[in-house]
Enzyme design. Structure first.
Site, PDB file in Angstrom:
ATOM      1  N   SER A   1      22.461  23.173 -30.509  1.00 37.10           N
ATOM      2  CA  SER A   1      22.625  23.631 -29.008  1.00 37.10           C
ATOM      3  C   SER A   1      21.428  24.355 -28.597  1.00 37.10           C
ATOM      4  O   SER A   1      20.771  24.761 -29.366  1.00 37.10           O
ATOM      5  CB  SER A   1      24.066  24.615 -28.929  1.00 37.10           C
ATOM      6  OG  SER A   1      23.927  25.302 -27.986  1.00 37.10           O
TER       7      SER A   1
ATOM      8  N   TYR B   1      28.685  32.185 -31.320  1.00 31.04           N
ATOM      9  CA  TYR B   1      28.349  30.704 -31.042  1.00 31.04           C
ATOM     10  C   TYR B   1      26.942  30.234 -31.372  1.00 31.04           C
ATOM     11  O   TYR B   1      26.568  29.597 -32.136  1.00 31.04           O
ATOM     12  CB  TYR B   1      28.923  30.226 -29.823  1.00 31.04           C
ATOM     13  CG  TYR B   1      28.578  28.778 -29.472  1.00 31.04           C
ATOM     14  CD1 TYR B   1      29.209  27.757 -29.935  1.00 31.04           C
ATOM     15  CD2 TYR B   1      27.369  28.506 -28.727  1.00 31.04           C
ATOM     16  CE1 TYR B   1      29.141  26.487 -29.732  1.00 31.04           C
ATOM     17  CE2 TYR B   1      27.234  26.974 -28.212  1.00 31.04           C
ATOM     18  CZ  TYR B   1      27.847  26.079 -28.910  1.00 31.04           C
ATOM     19  OH  TYR B   1      27.489  24.756 -28.550  1.00 31.04           O
TER      20      TYR B   1
END
Length: 241
Positions: free
Chosen positions: A140, A153
Site C-alpha cells: 500500500s 495497517y
C-alpha cells in the site's frame, strides 16, 4: 509455457475481483481464494463468462491449514502454480495509535502480514520445485509512508515490503520473481468506511479504480516484466512522489 495458472487471494472484492476478471480474458487458469464465500462465488461466476478453467477455495489466509488447502487445490486442479497474487487484506477502523485496540492490531497484522508470509511460505516451496514462478504482494502507499489513524495497517503493509524484498533476493536464483504493488486509495468495499482519502488532494485529485491496479498486476506476472524483481511499485497517482 502453456496456460498460466494463477492464485488470487482476496478475490471476492476490489482489486482481487478486478484482477480475476481481467486475467480471465487473458486465458489464465484461476484459483480464486477468499474468506467470504458469497463474494468469492460471485467472482467465480463473473470470470466463468470468459474462462471455464477457474475454481474457488474458501480460506482464511491467516491460518496455515487454509493456505495449504488453497495451494493443494491449485495443484490438484491444474498441476502447478505459475503466478500468485498475494492480495488478501483488511483495513482497521481509523484510530490514534494510543487508542488502537490490541485485538484490532493483532487482527490486521494476522491477515495482512502473517497472511502474506504464509502465502509466500507455501507457494514458494512449490515454485522452487518448478524453478519458476512470479509473485505479486499487495502492499500500500501506507507501506511506503506513515498513514495517520491507520497505524496498524501501515505497520502491516511496511512489513509486506520487507517480505517482498527478502523473497526476491532469496528466490531469484530459482527463477522466481517477487514484487510488491503499493496502491493508494482505491474505490473498493474496504475503503467505503473512510470519510476522506489523501488521494483526493493528490496530484490526480481522485481515487483509483480497481481495474487500474489490475492492469499493473497483469503486467507484473507477464513475460514482458521478466526482469522486474524485488520492485516496490507505487500505484497512487503520485501521492508518495
Amino acid at each position: 509455457m502453456g496456460q498460466q495458472v494463477v492464485i488470487i487471494t482476496g478475490a471476492g472484492n476490489g482489486i482481487g475481483r478486478e484482477t480475476a476478471k481481467l486475467l480471465a480474458t487473458q486465458d489464465k487458469a484461476l484459483v480464486l481464494v477468499d474468506f467470504d464465500e458469497k463474494s468469492g462465488q460471485d467472482t467465480l461466476h463473473a470470470v466463468k463468462e470468459h474462462q471455464q478453467q477457474a475454481i474457488f477455495v474458501h480460506a482464511d489466509v491467516s491460518k496455515s491449514q487454509d493456505v495449504k488447502k488453497y495451494v493443494e487445490a491449485a495443484k490438484e486442479a491444474f498441476g502447478r502454480i505459475d503466478a500468485f497474487i498475494n492480495n488478501a487484506g483488511v483495513l482497521s477502523p481509523p484510530s490514534l495509535l494510543a487508542d488502537l485496540e490490541e485485538e484490532t492490531f493483532d487482527n490486521v497484522i494476522s491477515v495482512n502480514l502473517k497472511g502474506t508470509f504464509l502465502g509466500l511460505k507455501y507457494v514458494l516451496k512449490e515454485m522452487e520445485q518448478q524453478q519458476s514462478g512470479v509473485i505479486v504482494n499487495t502492499s500500500s502507499s501506507a507501506g511506503i509512508q506513515g498513514q495517520p489513524y491507520l497505524g496498524g495497517y501501515a505497520a502491516s503493509k511496511h512489513g509486506v515490503i520487507g517480505l517482498t524484498r527478502t523473497a526476491a533476493i532469496e528466490y531469484g536464483p530459482s527463477g522466481i520473481r517477487v514484487n510488491a504493488i503499493c496502491p493508494g486509495g482505491v474505490m473498493t468495499n474496504m475503503t467505503k468506511g473512510l470519510t476522506s482519502s489523501p488521494e483526493e488532494n493528490g496530484p490526480l485529485r481522485r481515487l483509483a479504480d480497481a481495474s487500474e491496479i489490475a492492469n499493473v498486476i497483469a503486467f507484473l506476472i507477464s513475460e514482458e516484466a521478466s526482469y522486474v524483481n524485488g520492485a516496490v511499485v507505487p500505484i497512487d497517482g503520485g501521492l508518495t512522489s
